[in-house]
Design an enzyme around this catalytic site. Structure first.
Site, PDB file in Angstrom:
ATOM      1  N   HIS A 143      16.116  -5.766  58.604  1.00  0.00           N
ATOM      2  CA  HIS A 143      15.720  -6.502  57.398  1.00  0.00           C
ATOM      3  C   HIS A 143      14.201  -6.570  57.261  1.00  0.00           C
ATOM      4  O   HIS A 143      13.683  -6.699  56.163  1.00  0.00           O
ATOM      5  CB  HIS A 143      16.308  -7.905  57.414  1.00  0.00           C
ATOM      6  CG  HIS A 143      17.768  -7.926  57.089  1.00  0.00           C
ATOM      7  ND1 HIS A 143      18.244  -7.809  55.813  1.00  0.00           N
ATOM      8  CD2 HIS A 143      18.857  -8.018  57.879  1.00  0.00           C
ATOM      9  CE1 HIS A 143      19.563  -7.849  55.821  1.00  0.00           C
ATOM     10  NE2 HIS A 143      19.972  -7.974  57.074  1.00  0.00           N
ATOM     11  N   GLN A 175      12.609 -14.103  60.260  1.00  0.00           N
ATOM     12  CA  GLN A 175      13.553 -13.698  61.297  1.00  0.00           C
ATOM     13  C   GLN A 175      13.484 -14.671  62.478  1.00  0.00           C
ATOM     14  O   GLN A 175      14.496 -15.055  63.049  1.00  0.00           O
ATOM     15  CB  GLN A 175      13.256 -12.267  61.756  1.00  0.00           C
ATOM     16  CG  GLN A 175      14.313 -11.660  62.657  1.00  0.00           C
ATOM     17  CD  GLN A 175      15.637 -11.435  61.945  1.00  0.00           C
ATOM     18  OE1 GLN A 175      15.684 -11.247  60.727  1.00  0.00           O
ATOM     19  NE2 GLN A 175      16.726 -11.461  62.689  1.00  0.00           N
ATOM     20  N   HIS A 178      26.471  -5.612  55.980  1.00  0.00           N
ATOM     21  CA  HIS A 178      25.111  -5.100  56.196  1.00  0.00           C
ATOM     22  C   HIS A 178      25.022  -3.598  55.902  1.00  0.00           C
ATOM     23  O   HIS A 178      25.624  -2.787  56.597  1.00  0.00           O
ATOM     24  CB  HIS A 178      24.689  -5.392  57.639  1.00  0.00           C
ATOM     25  CG  HIS A 178      23.291  -4.952  57.965  1.00  0.00           C
ATOM     26  ND1 HIS A 178      22.231  -5.832  58.105  1.00  0.00           N
ATOM     27  CD2 HIS A 178      22.762  -3.722  58.188  1.00  0.00           C
ATOM     28  CE1 HIS A 178      21.133  -5.167  58.406  1.00  0.00           C
ATOM     29  NE2 HIS A 178      21.424  -3.873  58.466  1.00  0.00           N
ATOM     30  N   TRP A 231      23.891 -12.931  67.994  1.00  0.00           N
ATOM     31  CA  TRP A 231      24.171 -13.085  66.559  1.00  0.00           C
ATOM     32  C   TRP A 231      22.982 -12.760  65.684  1.00  0.00           C
ATOM     33  O   TRP A 231      23.141 -12.254  64.577  1.00  0.00           O
ATOM     34  CB  TRP A 231      24.601 -14.536  66.280  1.00  0.00           C
ATOM     35  CG  TRP A 231      25.911 -14.865  66.900  1.00  0.00           C
ATOM     36  CD1 TRP A 231      26.105 -15.403  68.144  1.00  0.00           C
ATOM     37  CD2 TRP A 231      27.199 -14.653  66.338  1.00  0.00           C
ATOM     38  NE1 TRP A 231      27.446 -15.542  68.370  1.00  0.00           N
ATOM     39  CE2 TRP A 231      28.148 -15.096  67.285  1.00  0.00           C
ATOM     40  CE3 TRP A 231      27.656 -14.145  65.117  1.00  0.00           C
ATOM     41  CZ2 TRP A 231      29.515 -15.032  67.057  1.00  0.00           C
ATOM     42  CZ3 TRP A 231      29.024 -14.093  64.891  1.00  0.00           C
ATOM     43  CH2 TRP A 231      29.938 -14.532  65.861  1.00  0.00           C
ATOM     44  N   VAL A 232      21.833 -13.105  66.163  1.00  0.00           N
ATOM     45  CA  VAL A 232      20.638 -12.905  65.347  1.00  0.00           C
ATOM     46  C   VAL A 232      19.783 -11.830  65.994  1.00  0.00           C
ATOM     47  O   VAL A 232      19.527 -11.883  67.196  1.00  0.00           O
ATOM     48  CB  VAL A 232      19.818 -14.220  65.244  1.00  0.00           C
ATOM     49  CG1 VAL A 232      18.590 -14.025  64.379  1.00  0.00           C
ATOM     50  CG2 VAL A 232      20.694 -15.340  64.697  1.00  0.00           C
ATOM     51  N   ALA A 233      19.366 -10.879  65.213  1.00  0.00           N
ATOM     52  CA  ALA A 233      18.501  -9.835  65.767  1.00  0.00           C
ATOM     53  C   ALA A 233      17.180 -10.451  66.202  1.00  0.00           C
ATOM     54  O   ALA A 233      16.602 -11.273  65.490  1.00  0.00           O
ATOM     55  CB  ALA A 233      18.268  -8.746  64.733  1.00  0.00           C
ATOM     56  N   GLU A 288      29.652  -6.001  61.135  1.00  0.00           N
ATOM     57  CA  GLU A 288      29.029  -6.657  59.980  1.00  0.00           C
ATOM     58  C   GLU A 288      29.364  -5.881  58.707  1.00  0.00           C
ATOM     59  O   GLU A 288      28.591  -5.023  58.281  1.00  0.00           O
ATOM     60  CB  GLU A 288      27.508  -6.728  60.146  1.00  0.00           C
ATOM     61  CG  GLU A 288      27.059  -7.682  61.223  1.00  0.00           C
ATOM     62  CD  GLU A 288      25.593  -8.086  61.078  1.00  0.00           C
ATOM     63  OE1 GLU A 288      25.204  -9.045  61.744  1.00  0.00           O
ATOM     64  OE2 GLU A 288      24.855  -7.445  60.308  1.00  0.00           O
ATOM     65  N   ASP A 339      22.180  -7.287  52.865  1.00  0.00           N
ATOM     66  CA  ASP A 339      23.485  -7.891  53.109  1.00  0.00           C
ATOM     67  C   ASP A 339      24.117  -8.112  51.742  1.00  0.00           C
ATOM     68  O   ASP A 339      23.492  -8.686  50.846  1.00  0.00           O
ATOM     69  CB  ASP A 339      23.350  -9.229  53.840  1.00  0.00           C
ATOM     70  CG  ASP A 339      22.859  -9.047  55.267  1.00  0.00           C
ATOM     71  OD1 ASP A 339      22.934  -7.916  55.780  1.00  0.00           O
ATOM     72  OD2 ASP A 339      22.401 -10.041  55.866  1.00  0.00           O
ATOM     73  N   SER A 356      14.870  -6.361  63.693  1.00  0.00           N
ATOM     74  CA  SER A 356      15.812  -6.458  62.582  1.00  0.00           C
ATOM     75  C   SER A 356      15.464  -5.462  61.482  1.00  0.00           C
ATOM     76  O   SER A 356      14.315  -5.386  61.040  1.00  0.00           O
ATOM     77  CB  SER A 356      15.800  -7.866  61.983  1.00  0.00           C
ATOM     78  OG  SER A 356      16.524  -7.872  60.764  1.00  0.00           O
TER      79      SER A 356
HETATM   80 ZN   LIG Z   1      21.992  -7.844  57.574  1.00  0.00          ZN
END
Ligand SMILES: [Zn+2]
Length: 253
Positions: A173, A136, A227, A164-166, A224, A180, A171
């Site tokens: 993820h 991440q 996701h 844009w990015v956790a 998203e 995703d 996250s």
């Molecule tokens: Zn995702």
């Protein structure tokens, strides 16, 4: 054991507008040829049943600390910018053939969903799933570098990247509870067809579209459509029927 070897064709171009937040095509690109890492053959790329346990039945565990997500309600653990993943969160992974991995508890539902989708002519595949905190961070660093390369100073680049990015530690993820999803073959089927099916059916399997277009002010994450988060069937159905997001659902409980 049924094995299918499937080469992903080159049509994996992600257009800039989709290159948001959690999205990461690396998983697909690194798929080579049906490697089974643990005693299952959960081939979510082409859909193969679980194999007998006679293969190298080794379990993959998250490297980072001890995951203690075995309590009741693990499916509903809220992780977002305000709610980082608890320290020492542990995840037991089921390794998937296309170099992806998910929390072993969601694997059966995920496979069932993909099997049913494929039975209806839908071609889903997973482009990103479980991620380590390091991964991440890597995604974040890449995004910051991208902005810096376009002329932004570090602080601004970081701010923009975080849209844009956790932020690592926040996250989904990293919990192995989210995937995703995209199309397995861009030549045959647009990702929007896959997402449309997921949007209408995923709740039956316990998955929700986690960051819907009309909830960005609450989730803090852009739309998203790819996701999906596992929350369990009961919650997923309620969330789907009421058209709410996970934050709203948990608030109402
Ligand atoms: Zn995702």
């Amino acid at each position: 054991m049924r094995k299918k070897f499937f080469i992903v064709t080159a049509a994996l171009l992600m257009i800039g507008s989709y290159a948001a937040d959690n999205f990461d095509m690396a998983g697909i690109l690194s798929y080579a040829s049906g490697i089974v890492r643990i005693g299952v053959s959960p081939e979510l790329l082409v859909g193969v049943d679980k194999a007998p346990d006679d293969t190298d039945a080794e379990e993959t565990e998250a490297a980072s600390g001890i995951v203690n997500s075995s309590e009741d309600g693990w499916e509903l653990l809220l992780v977002n910018r305000q709610h980082p993943i608890p320290e020492n969160y542990e995840v037991k992974l089921t390794q998937l053939q296309n170099d992806q991995a998910v929390d072993e508890r969601i694997y059966p539902a995920l496979q069932e969903m993909f099997d049913d989708a494929r039975a209806e002519g839908i071609l889903p595949t997973i482009s990103s799933s479980y991620r380590t905190a390091e991964k991440q961070q890597e995604l974040m660093d890449e995004k910051i570098a991208e902005y810096q390369a376009s002329g932004y100073d570090y602080e601004t680049a970081k701010q923009l990247a975080e849209e844009w990015v956790a932020i690592p530690g926040t996250s989904e993820h990293q919990m192995g509870l989210s995937v995703d999803i995209t199309t397995a073959d861009w030549n045959q089927q647009d990702a929007s067809v896959v997402w449309d099916w997921m949007m209408r059916n995923s709740y039956k399997y316990g998955f929700i579209q986690r960051y819907p277009e009309n909830k960005t002010d609450i989730t803090g994450i852009i739309n998203e459509p790819w996701h999906y988060r596992y929350v369990g069937r009961e919650a997923a159905q309620e969330i789907y029927e009421q058209g709410i997001c996970l934050e709203e659902y948990l608030e109402s409980k």
